[in-house]
Design a protein around this motif. Structure first.
Motif, PDB file in Angstrom:
ATOM      1  N   LEU A  34       2.367 -54.259  80.768  1.00 23.54           N
ATOM      2  CA  LEU A  34       3.585 -53.645  81.291  1.00 23.54           C
ATOM      3  C   LEU A  34       4.277 -52.828  80.199  1.00 23.54           C
ATOM      4  CD1 LEU A  34       5.670 -53.392  83.616  1.00 23.54           C
ATOM      5  CD2 LEU A  34       6.643 -55.553  82.822  1.00 23.54           C
ATOM      6  N   LEU A  35       4.365 -53.388  79.028  1.00 26.54           N
ATOM      7  CA  LEU A  35       4.989 -52.701  77.898  1.00 26.54           C
ATOM      8  C   LEU A  35       4.186 -51.462  77.496  1.00 26.54           C
ATOM      9  CD1 LEU A  35       7.360 -52.756  75.972  1.00 26.54           C
ATOM     10  CD2 LEU A  35       6.064 -54.316  74.524  1.00 26.54           C
ATOM     11  N   GLY A  65      10.307 -62.768  80.264  1.00 27.43           N
ATOM     12  CA  GLY A  65       9.702 -61.683  79.506  1.00 27.43           C
ATOM     13  C   GLY A  65       9.667 -60.382  80.287  1.00 27.43           C
ATOM     14  N   VAL A  66       9.399 -60.465  81.582  1.00 28.03           N
ATOM     15  CA  VAL A  66       9.373 -59.262  82.422  1.00 28.03           C
ATOM     16  C   VAL A  66      10.778 -58.660  82.483  1.00 28.03           C
ATOM     17  CG1 VAL A  66       8.973 -58.384  84.760  1.00 28.03           C
ATOM     18  CG2 VAL A  66       7.393 -60.060  83.779  1.00 28.03           C
ATOM     19  N   ARG A  67      11.770 -59.504  82.676  1.00 27.19           N
ATOM     20  CA  ARG A  67      13.166 -59.066  82.727  1.00 27.19           C
ATOM     21  C   ARG A  67      13.624 -58.468  81.401  1.00 27.19           C
ATOM     22  NH1 ARG A  67      14.791 -63.990  83.840  1.00 27.19           N
ATOM     23  NH2 ARG A  67      13.369 -64.214  85.549  1.00 27.19           N
ATOM     24  N   GLU A  68      13.080 -58.974  80.323  1.00 29.50           N
ATOM     25  CA  GLU A  68      13.412 -58.452  78.996  1.00 29.50           C
ATOM     26  C   GLU A  68      12.843 -57.047  78.815  1.00 29.50           C
ATOM     27  OE1 GLU A  68      14.949 -58.406  75.104  1.00 29.50           O
ATOM     28  OE2 GLU A  68      15.312 -59.885  76.687  1.00 29.50           O
ATOM     29  N   GLN A 110      10.666 -48.543  73.124  1.00 28.78           N
ATOM     30  CA  GLN A 110      10.834 -48.491  71.670  1.00 28.78           C
ATOM     31  C   GLN A 110      11.614 -49.693  71.136  1.00 28.78           C
ATOM     32  OE1 GLN A 110       9.068 -46.366  69.776  1.00 28.78           O
ATOM     33  NE2 GLN A 110       8.236 -45.982  71.813  1.00 28.78           N
ATOM     34  N   ARG A 111      12.319 -50.406  72.020  1.00 28.23           N
ATOM     35  CA  ARG A 111      13.008 -51.641  71.611  1.00 28.23           C
ATOM     36  C   ARG A 111      12.023 -52.662  71.065  1.00 28.23           C
ATOM     37  NH1 ARG A 111      14.983 -54.067  76.525  1.00 28.23           N
ATOM     38  NH2 ARG A 111      13.418 -52.802  77.539  1.00 28.23           N
ATOM     39  N   ARG A 140      13.019 -54.837  62.035  1.00 27.31           N
ATOM     40  CA  ARG A 140      14.445 -54.760  61.715  1.00 27.31           C
ATOM     41  C   ARG A 140      15.185 -55.969  62.275  1.00 27.31           C
ATOM     42  NH1 ARG A 140      18.905 -53.916  63.986  1.00 27.31           N
ATOM     43  NH2 ARG A 140      18.079 -53.359  66.014  1.00 27.31           N
ATOM     44  N   ARG A 141      14.856 -56.358  63.490  1.00 30.30           N
ATOM     45  CA  ARG A 141      15.533 -57.501  64.110  1.00 30.30           C
ATOM     46  C   ARG A 141      15.215 -58.799  63.371  1.00 30.30           C
ATOM     47  NH1 ARG A 141      14.271 -56.421  70.350  1.00 30.30           N
ATOM     48  NH2 ARG A 141      16.295 -57.239  70.979  1.00 30.30           N
ATOM     49  N   TRP A 142      13.953 -58.948  62.931  1.00 26.11           N
ATOM     50  CA  TRP A 142      13.602 -60.131  62.149  1.00 26.11           C
ATOM     51  C   TRP A 142      14.390 -60.162  60.847  1.00 26.11           C
ATOM     52  CZ3 TRP A 142      11.512 -64.517  63.402  1.00 26.11           C
ATOM     53  CH2 TRP A 142      10.623 -64.602  64.474  1.00 26.11           C
TER      54      TRP A 142
END
Length: 156
Positions: free
Chosen positions: A70-71, A88-91, A136-137, A145-147
């Motif tokens: 999906l991604l 995960g799908v909702r994310e 791109q998220r 960066r988030r880690w």
């Protein structure tokens, strides 16, 4: 697809992959009179080419964790419809913004999302463009960066 095909006779469903249920699924397809609108593509190592030839991507799994297919479709700019079957799908898909979600297991609702996408080129283009940027998220630099932010927070 049996709910969509009669209303979209010029569209084709391309199924990628193989598995132990393939013969039964092909028999079901024949029984539903869908052989003329379904193409069995088999396994592919060229996901980019498969997505490059797609107008819409459908994630019809009834259970998923964090579906990379999906991604990948969204990162390729392919508008998606999926069952809202897992966090995960909702994310990944923001319903109505960069894709369309249907309640988990509700095949009529998923068919409705497909009819909306297949019948509206402007909606397909808009969702596809937003899907490409939204994916791109989850890019390597963004996840890194988030880690780093998390580690910095934990060090405080």
């Amino acid at each position: 697809w049996a709910l969509v095909a009669p209303q979209r006779p010029d569209w084709r469903l391309r199924l990628y992959g193989t598995g132990e249920d393939e013969a039964a699924l092909k028999a079901q397809c024949t029984g539903l009179g869908l052989d003329g609108s379904v193409e069995w593509m088999g396994r592919t190592d060229d996901v980019e080419a498969a997505l490059g030839g797609a107008s819409v991507f459908v994630q019809s799994s009834r259970g998923e964790g964090f579906p990379l297919a999906l991604l990948e479709a969204m990162a390729s700019g392919v508008p998606c419809a999926a069952f809202d079957c897992a966090p995960g799908v909702r994310e990944i898909v923001r319903d109505g913004e960069d894709g369309l979600l249907a309640p988990a297991g509700d095949t009529a609702a998923l068919a409705d999302r497909l009819l909306r996408l297949t019948g509206n080129p402007r909606l397909r283009d808009a969702l596809g463009a937003r899907a490409r940027s939204g994916a791109q998220r989850f890019s390597e630099p963004e996840v890194g960066r988030r880690w780093e932010e998390l580690f910095a927070f934990l060090e405080r």
